[in-house]
Design an enzyme around this catalytic site. Structure first.
Site, PDB file in Angstrom:
ATOM      1  N   ALA A  46       0.830  -1.202   0.000  1.00  0.00           N
ATOM      2  CA  ALA A  46       0.000   0.000   0.000  1.00  0.00           C
ATOM      3  C   ALA A  46       0.868   1.257   0.000  1.00  0.00           C
ATOM      4  CB  ALA A  46      -0.943  -0.002   1.203  1.00  0.00           C
TER       5      ALA A  46
ATOM      6  N   GLU B  72       9.564   3.898   7.396  1.00  0.00           N
ATOM      7  CA  GLU B  72       9.417   2.489   7.749  1.00  0.00           C
ATOM      8  C   GLU B  72       9.921   2.293   9.180  1.00  0.00           C
ATOM      9  OE1 GLU B  72       8.147  -0.487   6.606  1.00  0.00           O
ATOM     10  OE2 GLU B  72       8.968  -1.172   8.521  1.00  0.00           O
TER      11      GLU B  72
ATOM     12  N   GLY C  91       3.676 -13.745  -3.152  1.00  0.00           N
ATOM     13  CA  GLY C  91       3.835 -12.984  -4.393  1.00  0.00           C
ATOM     14  C   GLY C  91       2.693 -13.162  -5.374  1.00  0.00           C
TER      15      GLY C  91
ATOM     16  N   ARG D  98     -10.331 -19.667   3.004  1.00  0.00           N
ATOM     17  CA  ARG D  98      -9.345 -19.841   4.069  1.00  0.00           C
ATOM     18  C   ARG D  98      -9.964 -20.158   5.423  1.00  0.00           C
ATOM     19  NH1 ARG D  98      -5.110 -14.973   2.579  1.00  0.00           N
ATOM     20  NH2 ARG D  98      -3.875 -16.193   1.128  1.00  0.00           N
TER      21      ARG D  98
ATOM     22  N   GLU E 196      -3.790  -3.347   4.840  1.00  0.00           N
ATOM     23  CA  GLU E 196      -4.344  -4.188   5.907  1.00  0.00           C
ATOM     24  C   GLU E 196      -4.786  -3.384   7.129  1.00  0.00           C
ATOM     25  OE1 GLU E 196      -1.792  -7.482   6.924  1.00  0.00           O
ATOM     26  OE2 GLU E 196      -3.196  -8.253   8.409  1.00  0.00           O
TER      27      GLU E 196
END
Lengths: 116, 501
Positions: free
Chosen positions: B49, B69, B83, B328, B468
């Protein structure tokens, strides 16, 4: 007043024991220890050394060459990996006064037999 | 030792207090009297993102974009995944004869979301898919010719980069962002939003020189954001206390695939700023994880490739217990029920045919690193894992019958995904035990990636979020390969919004 004295004594004891521990870690860093703590602790003793501190003597290209792997495992080279290239700072994996494990080993069962 | 530590801390605190002049104002959130630096756009987090936002902001004419970061390395959790990215209607799908559409992709995701996913946000993301696919290619990402069937999908659509790792997206995107002029810094931990008197986000406090796990390391500086702040800090899968507060079943026994920095700091700070929390209790575990290695590892890639043409076996019964390509949540819940007589975990076995498994490079890795093992016969598997032989043999025979007939009468698996591949010896066997993987919940955003305030339902000015850290998009369960394109789609959206505002 008494507590201040105790505080200083404790800090002094801690500093000395750190020094001793450090000198027992890596023989090849003896010259660095002799040159004084500030050789690595370039941001002051209360802070972690900068990520550039180790690079005064080492270079990423040099260590990448030392841990070079070939073929399908080439990108398992911790100093030039698939995930982080040559950008993982030394202190992510290496501790001078504390035992650490390689960042890669958090997820992979890789063997780095010469890791220190 | 405890006393010494306390002394040390006290000493450090006293010294710092004596040395440092009080530059910024004492109360967090207030406008500081002095800024340490300023940028046009501040992005927090360097995963999918954050980097997509950085590249798009530059494309839209930004002159000064910075990415902070927290960790010592870039890419966060994004660089550790398999990936994959689900795109619908690509040239590669057409070449492989796969019929698909954005509409079908949204439909699949809504089903897995079990009624509480956001159709609007899912559609926004799916429609940006072709742009994201091209953007990643423009950045230098290279896709494989093989498309993966992820669970819960009605068409095979998970495109995968050749590295079979999220790093195949992150490294080229990071390079591209830097070449475009984006400034990137590690060891900068986001601490607080700074808002002006009207409540607009005008900057952040960030801890420069931060070392993970040492909360007092480095120094806090105030950084001004002239256009706004994009929070792309990821999930909280590694924050065991916080995740157990939402879902008490997710104890440390469950493990976690995430990068250790996935502790939810950005989320928690936005909640403190009054953002709307959505679906925080919906936390997903990955059903493809292996208990025989840490984190995401190699096992996930192996099982992802092999689930369509393999079977998962309960060691007590020798029988299948699930549709191996169900979504899932369905699979993770069923896998967690595999227990021995004392209730201890007794991980299921994924049995794959070597003749197909060897076509993917993941097989070599799982065998080499003791995440899976090869067996010459059903007898050998039964003996090694203490599985009842007769039922296991019968199960494999039944399964091969399903392959022949094109119908799984046992669990209704979509048999075209297995491409007619039979389960024959020799076999590769991997153990399956879910690990916490993804937080469907987070703070609420709209289709402009603006963060919505709980009090008013309206955007908090100057604050954007993507990835997320946002919540409510996927509902109860997210489909595999659907976060990567969504993270990037909302990163792109946040950048567009911030540049248009």
């Amino acid at each position: 007043m008494k507590s201040t004295v105790t505080l200083f004594a404790a800090t002094l004891a801690l500093t000395l024991s750190f020094g001793a521990a450090a000198q027992n870690k890596r023989d090849y860093h003896m010259d660095v220890y002799d040159a004084g703590c500030k050789t690595c602790h370039d941001q002051g003793m209360k802070r972690f050394p900068s990520d550039e501190a180790c690079l005064q003597c080492h270079s990423m290209d040099e260590v990448a060459k030392q841990t070079e792997r070939h073929g399908e495992v080439a990108r398992q080279n911790p100093h030039d990996s698939m995930h982080y290239g040559k950008e993982a700072p030394c202190q992510e994996c290496h501790g001078e006064h504390t035992a650490k494990k390689a960042l890669c080993q958090e997820c992979h069962n890789f063997d780095y037999p010469k890791f220190k | 030792m405890h006393n010494r530590r306390s002394f040390m801390k006290l000493g450090a605190g006293m010294a710092a207090g004596a040395m440092m002049p009080m530059v910024a104002s004492a109360k967090c959130g207030d406008e500081p009297t002095q800024w340490d630096s300023e940028h046009e756009v501040i992005i927090i987090g360097s995963g999918f993102a954050g980097l997509a936002a950085a590249v798009e902001a530059m494309r839209k004419g930004a002159k000064d974009v910075v990415v902070f970061e927290k960790m010592g390395v870039y890419g966060g959790n994004s660089t550790l995944n398999a990936g994959q990215a689900c795109f619908a209607g690509t040239e590669l799908q057409k070449k492989l004869g796969i019929k698909d559409s954005a509409e079908l992709m949204v439909k699949d995701q809504l089903k897995s979301g079990r009624g509480i996913a956001s159709e609007t946000l899912l559609r926004h993301s799916a429609e940006l898919g072709p742009y994201i696919y091209q953007m990643t290619k423009d950045c230098g990402c290279v896709y494989r010719d093989h498309i993966i069937t992820t669970g819960g999908t009605s068409a095979t659509r998970s495109h995968q980069v050749v590295e079979r790792s999220g790093s195949g997206f992150i490294r080229p995107m990071l390079d591209t962002a830097r070449k475009m002029g984006v400034k990137t810094h590690i060891r900068h931990k986001f601490e607080h939003l700074i808002r002006d008197a009207k409540g607009r986000v005008i900057g952040i406090k960030v801890r420069k020189g931060y070392h993970f796990g040492h909360e007092d390391s480095g120094e806090v500086i105030s950084v001004k954001a002239n256009r706004g702040v994009i929070i792309a800090t990821g999930g909280f899968g590694y924050n065991i206390n916080f995740r157990m507060a939402q879902d008490p079943t997710l104890t440390s026994e469950v493990g976690c695939t995430n990068a250790k920095g996935a502790t939810g700091d950005g989320l928690i700070e936005m909640l403190a700023a009054g953002a709307t929390p959505v679906h925080l209790a919906h936390i997903q575990s990955g059903p493809w994880a292996s208990p025989d290695e840490g984190g995401f590892g190699y096992g996930a890639g192996f099982s992802l490739y092999n689930f369509p043409h393999s079977i998962a076996i309960d060691r007590n019964t020798g029988q299948r217990f699930m549709n191996e390509i169900a979504d899932r949540k369905t699979r993770a819940d069923l896998e967690l029920q595999r227990r021995d007589q004392d209730g201890n975990p007794n991980p299921a076995l994924l049995i794959a045919p070597k003749h197909e498994a060897k076509k993917d490079p993941s097989m070599h890795n799982v065998l080499k690193y003791n995440v899976a093992w090869e067996f010459d016969s059903v007898e050998a598997i039964a003996k090694h894992f203490n599985v009842p032989l007769a039922p296991l043999k019968q199960q494999i025979a039944d399964w091969n019958g399903f392959v022949e007939n094109g119908e799984d009468t046992q669990f209704g698996k979509r048999m075209d995904a297995g491409r007619g591949i039979k389960l024959t010896a020799p076999f590769i066997v991997q153990r399956l035990w879910p690990k916490v993987h993804y937080c469907q919940g987070g703070i609420q955003i709209n289709t402009k990636a603006e963060v919505l305030a709980a009090k008013t339902g309206k955007p908090i000015p100057g604050l954007y979020a993507a990835g997320e850290v946002t919540g409510g998009i996927h509902g109860v369960s997210r489909l595999g390969g659907c976060s990567t394109p969504e993270c990037m789609a909302f990163g792109v959206t946040a950048a567009r919004s911030i540049m248009e505002a």
